[in-house]
Write an enzyme that holds these catalytic residues in place. Structure first.
Site, PDB file in Angstrom:
ATOM      1  N   HIS A 459       0.822  -1.214   0.000  1.00  0.00           N
ATOM      2  CA  HIS A 459       0.000   0.000   0.000  1.00  0.00           C
ATOM      3  C   HIS A 459       0.852   1.259   0.000  1.00  0.00           C
ATOM      4  O   HIS A 459       0.617   2.186  -0.789  1.00  0.00           O
ATOM      5  CB  HIS A 459      -0.936   0.004   1.219  1.00  0.00           C
ATOM      6  N   ARG A 617      31.884  -6.868 -20.922  1.00  0.00           N
ATOM      7  CA  ARG A 617      33.293  -7.216 -20.743  1.00  0.00           C
ATOM      8  C   ARG A 617      33.416  -8.303 -19.685  1.00  0.00           C
ATOM      9  O   ARG A 617      32.906  -8.173 -18.574  1.00  0.00           O
ATOM     10  CB  ARG A 617      34.095  -5.982 -20.303  1.00  0.00           C
ATOM     11  N   GLU A 719      43.245  -2.323 -26.045  1.00  0.00           N
ATOM     12  CA  GLU A 719      43.772  -1.472 -24.976  1.00  0.00           C
ATOM     13  C   GLU A 719      45.283  -1.653 -24.776  1.00  0.00           C
ATOM     14  O   GLU A 719      45.876  -1.040 -23.896  1.00  0.00           O
ATOM     15  CB  GLU A 719      43.030  -1.762 -23.668  1.00  0.00           C
ATOM     16  N   GLY A 740      39.870   0.703 -25.310  1.00  0.00           N
ATOM     17  CA  GLY A 740      39.909   1.103 -23.906  1.00  0.00           C
ATOM     18  C   GLY A 740      40.928   2.217 -23.757  1.00  0.00           C
ATOM     19  O   GLY A 740      42.132   1.953 -23.641  1.00  0.00           O
ATOM     20  N   SER A 741      40.453   3.446 -23.789  1.00  0.00           N
ATOM     21  CA  SER A 741      41.388   4.576 -23.899  1.00  0.00           C
ATOM     22  C   SER A 741      42.266   4.733 -22.660  1.00  0.00           C
ATOM     23  O   SER A 741      43.398   5.225 -22.763  1.00  0.00           O
ATOM     24  CB  SER A 741      40.618   5.868 -24.181  1.00  0.00           C
ATOM     25  N   ASP A 743      43.672   2.298 -20.557  1.00  0.00           N
ATOM     26  CA  ASP A 743      44.842   1.413 -20.597  1.00  0.00           C
ATOM     27  C   ASP A 743      45.713   1.680 -21.834  1.00  0.00           C
ATOM     28  O   ASP A 743      46.939   1.600 -21.759  1.00  0.00           O
ATOM     29  CB  ASP A 743      44.409  -0.061 -20.573  1.00  0.00           C
ATOM     30  N   CYS A 790      35.226   2.967 -25.507  1.00  0.00           N
ATOM     31  CA  CYS A 790      34.511   3.114 -24.234  1.00  0.00           C
ATOM     32  C   CYS A 790      35.400   3.919 -23.290  1.00  0.00           C
ATOM     33  O   CYS A 790      36.419   3.446 -22.819  1.00  0.00           O
ATOM     34  CB  CYS A 790      34.138   1.756 -23.648  1.00  0.00           C
TER      35      CYS A 790
END
Length: 834
Positions: A459, A617, A719, A740-741, A743, A790
């Site tokens: 409720h 991933r 990466e 993977g910018s 790493d 990403c």
């Protein structure tokens, strides 16, 4: 067994009939028998032939109610009573309500109305008569005779059904009374009379006033329906959409032991289940989530007592189990879909439904006992995205289940009993054990509502949603942990778990118009870690998910190292073993706990964006992070530099971890093959060489995840410098890349991104990094492979986004708060380039 023979009322006689059977009414008869009863008739006539079980019964008509009022001259007396009504004055409201109910109850029914109800009830008893096979289970003649005697007066539920009730724009949920396990003509007549009087409960009077309904234009019908013996089994409530976010593709089912009134009132914390509707219709088994509720009490028949029902405690062993099976969850979800589709067709527009169900403990059958249109999410604009964000955090006082996604704050007012609601001041935060409709006069004045008990269909939750007030239910001890007068912030914007923070914290409310957003050639995807936020993020117009991280699910939902679950008997730390036993309660097989939790976490994210791609991933903890999981230290090495050590792909085929990776693969297979969420794309992280990639694919294939089978694509993180330099060879192994910018920048520039000493050198716009990115995109394009990125660089640096667009990158995946601004920016860049 119910008899189907029935003398039907002619259409011409319906308008002045005192009684109508459910088989005689449908959705067009709301004016005759109210929303609830017309809906039951609709389902019995049109959905029961399609397999949806609905117990039958009859209804007193709105004409019967008006006839009663007119014959007794009640309208003039009631109008005089309400002449100085002030619903904002709780004392005035209580006095007028009490007098109105007494006036109705002290006025006897006309003789012909009494006879009509009694005659219909006796006919219902005959339809479910003593010849029922229920008594066949007694071999002893005396026991059989007793059964037949008792079953002559069949047990019924007597429910109010107002003519302005269960409409798509106004629910009137719980405004009038319901009586369960009513037996005998006298009991039915008394309950019908009480239902008539309940048109003037305090909450019903208040609700009509605030929603602009005239008290005398609303009439009351009473439904008398055969009881389902859920007192011996289970019952609950289900919605054909997600109640908090309005996500259309999932059905929410709640379940608890005993009669359903406890679930509706919020007296129990029920089990909760989410089922994905699109693939359910394809024959899959897409139970996205199962949450175990406390289910501490159950409502049962009170045999020989003065009351019709009573609450009893549920044994601990029963509380620790789900109270319905997976097959039953799926059956209920299928019915929810059928009911939703039927009412959507009848109304000519999408109509999500609020449905009550029950399981008969004698026959084992499931039944639908009520269905009404959902009245909150269905009324919201799909073109406006509303989001709340807490700007600061403080001490968490209490947690519970979030209702809605808003934030409210104010001084707490702890009230234990409804008789003390006059203490409440507008703008305060209501803290109580649970609410029922008698609390509604003050609920609408609250800045937020917090209850100890209840689930997301109780409720308090229903009314809070309807009124647009944030609420947190099922907290357990809020009335003990929070004091009256204490400043608190009630936050429902951080996922399924709601937090009550100490103090008045600053927050931001954003409203974004979505109808004029441009479409971009470059796909704009989203990064997601928390499955609990997936449904709420589904409203953001992204093209899918470019990075779903498993680490959040493993760290927060699973918590244990997979090898500790696989090698439980070999664990050296007894405390760890005890914690794992507690963690995996309800699972006979500890590795199955890992697979199940991981699969459901992935599935929630995949379902939210289905059929758009969701790139997940695979696990990428470093060894020091794995060691922090429960039982992890026994299985992890101590590395000098875990950042470039035993992580990602190198673990998956290693004899010391391959068993654990197999569990991960089983979870992916379950999501794709059993739940039907084939939009999931696994992505392999930190894969140093093409040969390593091949070994990973071999491990996946051992668990039934074969690239190309059932449309399975496998991506790889780009990466490492080797991923770029050998991109042509990686293209032969994998179907796509995601840059993977972080790493890639770190390893191209040879710096530790966690080191403050060299942090000033970390920059994705460095020419060396950009050359690597350019080379990766060009090679992937030449090889016909998809490639995206990403990371936050495109949203942080417009010039970097322009650089990527000019190179023809396929997609950019960003954090949710950057998606809208990036869509606008990318659209501008694409337009300039065009």
């Amino acid at each position: 067994m119910v008899s189907t023979s029935l003398d039907r009322t002619s259409d011409a006689s319906k308008e002045k009939a005192l009684i109508l059977w459910f088989e005689e009414v449908g959705t067009h008869d709301v004016g005759l028998v109210g929303g609830k009863n017309s809906s039951l008739g609709e389902m019995i006539q049109l959905l029961q032939p399609k397999g949806v079980n609905v117990p039958t019964g009859f209804a007193t008509t709105a004409y019967a109610f008006r006839y009663f009022v007119k014959e007794a001259g009640l309208e003039a007396k009631l109008r005089e009573l309400f002449s100085d009504l002030d619903v904002n004055n709780v004392q005035n409201l209580q006095e007028r309500g009490k007098q109105a109910r007494a006036l109705v109850l002290n006025t006897p029914f006309p003789q012909d109305l009494q006879m009509a109800i009694a005659s219909a009830y006796k006919r219902l008893c005959e339809r479910y008569g003593a010849s029922s096979e229920l008594c066949d289970r007694f071999s002893d003649p005396e026991a059989r005779q007793l059964c037949e005697e008792q079953s002559k007066d069949t047990d019924v539920a007597v429910r109010s059904s107002a003519t302005a009730e269960d409409l798509p724009e106004a629910s009137f949920a719980g405004q009038q009374e319901t009586y369960l396990n009513v037996q005998g003509v006298k009991g039915v007549l008394e309950s019908c009379h009480k239902c008539f009087a309940s048109l003037f409960t305090d909450r019903a009077i208040s609700y009509r006033e605030h929603n602009g309904f005239d008290h005398f234009s609303v009439a009351l019908s009473v439904g008398v329906q055969k009881m389902v013996r859920s007192d011996l089994s289970t019952s609950g409530v289900m919605f054909s959409i997600d109640t908090e976010t309005g996500f259309k593709n999932a059905a929410l089912i709640t379940a608890a032991y005993g009669l359903g009134e406890n679930v509706v009132q919020g007296a129990v914390n029920p089990d909760e289940y989410y089922v994905f509707k699109p693939t359910l219709k394809d024959g899959c088994r897409p139970i996205l989530e199962k949450r175990l509720g406390e289910k501490a009490i159950k409502m049962v028949y009170d045999v020989g007592g003065s009351k019709l029902t009573k609450n009893v405690e549920v044994p601990l062993t029963e509380r620790q189990k789900y109270c319905i099976s997976d097959d039953e969850i799926l059956q209920l979800a299928k019915w929810a879909v059928q009911i939703e589709e039927h009412y959507s067709e009848v109304r000519g527009q999408f109509t999500p439904m609020d449905i009550e169900w029950a399981k008969d403990g004698i026959t084992g059958e499931l039944f639908i006992v009520q269905a009404r249109p959902e009245t909150v999410q269905s009324q919201k604009s799909a073109n406006v995205l509303v989001s709340y964000e807490l700007k600061e955090h403080s001490k968490v006082l209490v947690t519970g289940r979030s209702v809605g996604a808003a934030i409210g704050q104010g001084k707490a007012q702890v009230i234990h009993n409804v008789s003390n609601i006059t203490q409440f001041k507008p703008g305060e935060v209501l803290i109580t054990n649970r609410t029922d409709p008698d609390w509604e006069p003050i609920m609408k004045q609250a800045s937020a509502i917090v209850t100890n008990q209840g689930g997301r269909t109780c409720h308090a939750a229903i009314i809070a949603r309807e009124m647009g007030i944030p609420a947190i239910v099922g907290c357990g001890d809020a009335t003990e942990k929070i004091a009256t007068g204490q400043d608190v912030t009630v936050c429902c914007s951080e996922g399924d778990e709601g937090h009550i923070y100490e103090g008045l914290l600053p927050y931001e409310l954003k409203e974004t118009q979505l109808d004029n957003l441009p479409r971009t050639k470059t796909q704009i995807l989203m990064n997601i870690g928390n499955p609990e936020q997936a449904f709420s993020l589904a409203g953001i117009p992204a093209d899918g998910v470019g990075l779903a991280r498993l680490e959040f699910i493993i760290a927060n939902h699973i918590k244990a190292h997979p090898m500790a679950l696989l090698k439980y008997d070999e664990l050296e730390d007894e405390n760890v073993k005890a914690e794992i036993v507690e963690l995996t309660k309800g699972y006979d097989d500890k590795p199955e706990f890992f697979v199940d939790k991981l699969a459901r976490g992935i599935a929630m994210i995949a379902a939210a964006f289905y059929p758009k791609p969701v790139i997940v991933r695979m696990s990428d903890f470093k060894s020091n992070e794995y060691a922090n999981l429960l039982g992890g230290r026994q299985f992890e090495p101590k590395e000098e530099n875990p950042m470039i050590g035993w992580r990602g792909a190198s673990r998956y085929y290693d004899p010391n971890y391959a068993e654990a990776y197999a569990l991960e693969c089983k979870a992916f297979k379950r999501v794709r093959d059993e739940m039907g969420l084939t939009n999931v794309v696994p992505m392999v992280p930190f894969c140093r060489t093409p040969e390593e990639g091949k070994r990973v694919l071999e491990e996946m294939a051992k668990q039934g995840l074969e690239r190309g089978v059932n449309g399975l694509q496998v991506y790889v993180m780009c990466e490492l410098p080797s991923n770029v330099i050998l991109a042509d060879q990686f293209s032969e192994v994998f179907d796509g890349f995601s840059i993977g910018s972080n790493d890639l920048t770190q390893l191209t520039l040879g710096l530790d991104r966690d080191s403050a000493l060299v942090a000033h050198l970390f920059d994705e716009r460095n020419d060396g990094v950009k050359r690597m990115v350019k080379m990766a995109i060009e090679t992937a394009k030449a090889k016909g492979r998809k490639i995206g990125i990403c990371g936050q660089a495109p949203s942080d640096y417009p010039e970097f986004a322009q650089f990527l667009v000019e190179l023809g990158i396929d997609s950019m995946s960003l954090n949710p708060d950057s998606v809208l601004q990036t869509i606008l920016m990318v659209a501008e860049v694409e337009q300039k380039n065009a």
